[in-house]
Design a protein around this motif. Structure first.
Motif, short mmCIF file in Angstrom:
data_model
loop_
_atom_site.label_atom_id
_atom_site.label_comp_id
_atom_site.label_asym_id
_atom_site.label_seq_id
_atom_site.Cartn_x
_atom_site.Cartn_y
_atom_site.Cartn_z
N SER A 245 0.83 -1.21 0.00
CA SER A 245 0.00 0.00 0.00
C SER A 245 0.86 1.26 0.00
O SER A 245 0.59 2.22 -0.72
N GLU A 246 1.92 1.26 0.80
CA GLU A 246 2.80 2.41 0.84
C GLU A 246 3.51 2.60 -0.50
O GLU A 246 3.59 3.71 -1.03
N HIS A 247 4.01 1.50 -1.04
CA HIS A 247 4.70 1.55 -2.33
C HIS A 247 3.76 2.07 -3.42
O HIS A 247 4.14 2.92 -4.24
N SER A 248 2.53 1.59 -3.43
CA SER A 248 1.56 1.98 -4.46
C SER A 248 1.13 3.43 -4.29
O SER A 248 0.95 4.16 -5.28
N ALA A 249 0.96 3.85 -3.04
CA ALA A 249 0.55 5.24 -2.78
C ALA A 249 1.62 6.22 -3.26
O ALA A 249 1.31 7.27 -3.84
N LYS A 250 2.88 5.88 -3.02
CA LYS A 250 3.97 6.73 -3.48
C LYS A 250 4.01 6.80 -5.00
O LYS A 250 4.38 7.83 -5.58
N ARG A 251 3.60 5.70 -5.63
CA ARG A 251 3.64 5.63 -7.10
C ARG A 251 2.68 6.62 -7.75
O ARG A 251 2.88 7.03 -8.90
N ILE A 252 1.64 7.03 -7.02
CA ILE A 252 0.64 7.94 -7.59
C ILE A 252 0.57 9.27 -6.85
O ILE A 252 -0.34 10.07 -7.07
N ALA A 253 1.54 9.52 -5.97
CA ALA A 253 1.46 10.69 -5.08
C ALA A 253 1.57 12.02 -5.83
O ALA A 253 0.88 12.98 -5.50
N THR A 254 2.42 12.09 -6.83
CA THR A 254 2.63 13.34 -7.56
C THR A 254 2.70 13.07 -9.05
O THR A 254 2.88 11.93 -9.49
N SER A 255 2.59 14.13 -9.82
CA SER A 255 2.70 13.98 -11.27
C SER A 255 4.11 13.54 -11.66
O SER A 255 4.29 12.82 -12.65
N GLU A 256 5.11 13.95 -10.88
CA GLU A 256 6.49 13.57 -11.18
C GLU A 256 6.69 12.05 -11.09
O GLU A 256 7.54 11.48 -11.77
N SER A 257 5.89 11.40 -10.23
CA SER A 257 6.04 9.95 -10.07
C SER A 257 5.58 9.18 -11.30
O SER A 257 5.80 7.98 -11.41
N LEU A 258 4.96 9.87 -12.25
CA LEU A 258 4.50 9.22 -13.48
C LEU A 258 5.58 9.16 -14.56
O LEU A 258 5.34 8.68 -15.67
N SER A 259 6.76 9.66 -14.25
CA SER A 259 7.94 9.53 -15.14
C SER A 259 7.70 10.09 -16.54
O SER A 259 8.10 9.50 -17.54
N GLY A 260 7.02 11.23 -16.61
CA GLY A 260 6.78 11.87 -17.90
C GLY A 260 5.43 11.56 -18.50
O GLY A 260 4.99 12.23 -19.44
N ARG A 261 4.76 10.56 -17.96
CA ARG A 261 3.47 10.16 -18.54
C ARG A 261 2.33 11.08 -18.11
O ARG A 261 1.20 10.93 -18.55
N ASN A 262 2.63 12.05 -17.25
CA ASN A 262 1.63 13.04 -16.86
C ASN A 262 1.25 13.94 -18.04
O ASN A 262 0.21 14.61 -18.00
N ARG A 263 2.04 13.95 -19.08
CA ARG A 263 1.73 14.75 -20.27
C ARG A 263 1.23 13.88 -21.42
O ARG A 263 1.35 14.23 -22.59
N LEU A 264 0.63 12.75 -21.07
CA LEU A 264 0.22 11.79 -22.09
C LEU A 264 -0.82 12.36 -23.05
O LEU A 264 -0.76 12.13 -24.26
N ARG A 265 -1.78 13.12 -22.52
CA ARG A 265 -2.80 13.69 -23.41
C ARG A 265 -2.14 14.61 -24.45
O ARG A 265 -2.48 14.56 -25.64
N GLU A 266 -1.21 15.44 -24.01
CA GLU A 266 -0.49 16.32 -24.93
C GLU A 266 0.25 15.51 -25.99
O GLU A 266 0.21 15.83 -27.19
N ALA A 267 0.91 14.44 -25.55
CA ALA A 267 1.66 13.60 -26.48
C ALA A 267 0.73 12.95 -27.50
O ALA A 267 1.04 12.89 -28.70
N LEU A 268 -0.41 12.47 -27.03
CA LEU A 268 -1.37 11.84 -27.94
C LEU A 268 -1.90 12.85 -28.97
O LEU A 268 -2.04 12.52 -30.15
N ASN A 269 -2.18 14.06 -28.52
CA ASN A 269 -2.60 15.10 -29.46
C ASN A 269 -1.51 15.35 -30.51
O ASN A 269 -1.80 15.48 -31.70
N ASN A 270 -0.26 15.39 -30.06
CA ASN A 270 0.85 15.60 -30.98
C ASN A 270 0.99 14.46 -31.99
O ASN A 270 1.48 14.66 -33.11
N LEU A 271 0.55 13.27 -31.58
CA LEU A 271 0.66 12.09 -32.45
C LEU A 271 -0.58 11.88 -33.31
O LEU A 271 -0.71 10.86 -33.99
#
Length: 276
Positions: A245-271
């Motif tokens: 639970s702790e490991h999983s919570a940290k994985r979603i705690a911030t946008s930075e924890s998404l390793s760049g995938r927080n801009r996925l909508r922008e990337a999809l629009n670009n593609l």
């Protein structure tokens, strides 16, 4: 490991239920599915001729919505290209190491071509539903390919990091507009010197809901699972602080924890995906 009780114990960290005398029969397919594990260390051995083609035949035998078959896959064996993709996906060594790296694609370009070649518009492709459909199609196909690969004695591991930098991945693979790399898949012979255990999953009480969804049961199920996973982390000498639970919570705690995938909508629009 082929004993049903041993496999169930490995998959759940305990025996989750007992198969009664008159219950449905255990079979080799279930044994294969419950034996799945992610492999991150590979031998350099090349794959036998026909391996890729049979994996793709298995992938194409998966269900696909309305038979639209909105997926494709790029097979990467070139050392330099695997090196480039590894860097984009978090510098994961097993991408460089595996003899075959498959990049599974949500592919709407083919349907656009079909529509244009027959004189139809393809406005429907601009909606989120079609992107979701293509992602599901690619996922179902890939899992069939994994089952086939494991039946050949091969190991696999999915690479979600391929979504870290989508535009650069698209450039390396020469993807046209409306094609998106959903995930990668390493394929190869497991290194026997690196032991990989079956990882326990959540109790069925957490994921199986009968008739209606019941969130109230999660607390007890998660608490129990956390204890199982702490023991698993220690047994496997994995550097995972705390519990699941702790490991999983940290994985979603911030946008930075998404390793760049927080801009996925922008990337999809670009593609080329409108996502209306």
């Amino acid at each position: 490991m082929t004993n049903p009780q041993e496999l169930l114990h490995a998959r759940y960290g305990e025996i989750p239920f007992q198969l009664e005398k008159n219950a449905i029969s255990w079979n080799q397919s279930v044994t294969a599915l419950l034996s799945h594990r992610s492999i991150r260390s590979y031998l350099p051995n090349p794959l036998p001729d026909g391996t890729l083609e049979l994996m793709i035949s298995s992938a194409q035998s998966a269900a696909t919505s309305s038979n639209l078959q909105t997926w494709s896959v790029v097979a990467v064996e070139d050392k330099e290209r695997k090196e480039e993709l590894s860097k984009l996906a978090g510098n994961q060594a097993h991408i460089r190491q595996c003899p075959l790296f498959l990049v599974w694609l949500a592919d709407l370009a083919r349907l656009a071509y079909v529509a244009e070649s027959r004189g139809f518009s393809h406005d429907g492709l601009e909606y989120l539903e079609m992107f979701v459909m293509a992602t599901i199609d690619a996922t179902l196909a890939a899992q069939n390919a994994v089952v086939a690969a494991e039946s050949f004695g091969l190991g696999t591991v999915y690479i979600g990091g391929i979504r870290n930098r989508p535009e650069e991945v698209a450039a390396i693979l020469n993807l046209p507009p409306s094609v998106f790399a959903v995930f990668g898949l390493c394929v190869g012979y497991p290194n026997p010197e690196v032991e990989t255990a079956i990882k326990p999953r959540l109790p069925q009480s957490a994921v199986l809901h009968r008739e209606t969804y019941n969130l109230a049961v999660q607390a007890e199920a998660l608490s129990h699972y956390d204890e199982i996973m702490k023991a698993f982390y220690q047994q496997q000498k994995m550097n995972v602080p705390g519990d699941w639970s702790e490991h999983s919570a940290k994985r979603i705690a911030t946008s930075e924890s998404l390793s760049g995938r927080n801009r996925l909508r922008e990337a999809l629009n670009n593609l080329g995906f409108e996502l209306r």
